[in-house]
Design a protein around this motif. Sequence first.
Motif, PDB file in Angstrom:
ATOM      1  N   LYS A  36       0.870  -1.041  -0.164  1.00  0.00           N
ATOM      2  CA  LYS A  36       0.057  -0.044  -0.061  1.00  0.00           C
ATOM      3  C   LYS A  36       0.798   1.242   0.013  1.00  0.00           C
ATOM      4  N   LEU A  47      -3.885   6.712   2.536  1.00  0.00           N
ATOM      5  CA  LEU A  47      -3.648   6.107   1.369  1.00  0.00           C
ATOM      6  C   LEU A  47      -3.174   7.022   0.300  1.00  0.00           C
ATOM      7  N   VAL A  67       1.301   5.039   1.119  1.00  0.00           N
ATOM      8  CA  VAL A  67       0.671   5.872   2.459  1.00  0.00           C
ATOM      9  C   VAL A  67       1.450   7.037   2.371  1.00  0.00           C
ATOM     10  N   TYR A  73      -0.568  -2.693   6.258  1.00  0.00           N
ATOM     11  CA  TYR A  73      -1.455  -1.390   6.166  1.00  0.00           C
ATOM     12  C   TYR A  73      -2.303  -1.342   7.450  1.00  0.00           C
TER      13      TYR A  73
END
Length: 72
Positions: free
Chosen positions: A17, A55, A19, A40
């Motif tokens: 992910k 995100l 971020v 995450y």
Amino acid sequence: MGADGIECDIRVTQDGKLVIQHDPVIFANKRYHWVHRLAYAKLVELAGSEDYVPLLVDVAKLIPDDKLFFIE
């Protein structure tokens, strides 16, 4: 008055992910944790809220088309 755009720093979590996170580590539970070594869901748990580690895809949706979006 206004801004021409925004700049943000991106980190990749263990599960891939992207971020918004300036530092490569977060401090929680009396120790440092590397963002890239956390999934995450665990990062959110340690941070206390998704609001603290949004995100990239969610933030990008908020940037108006006429503004610049710089990613580091």
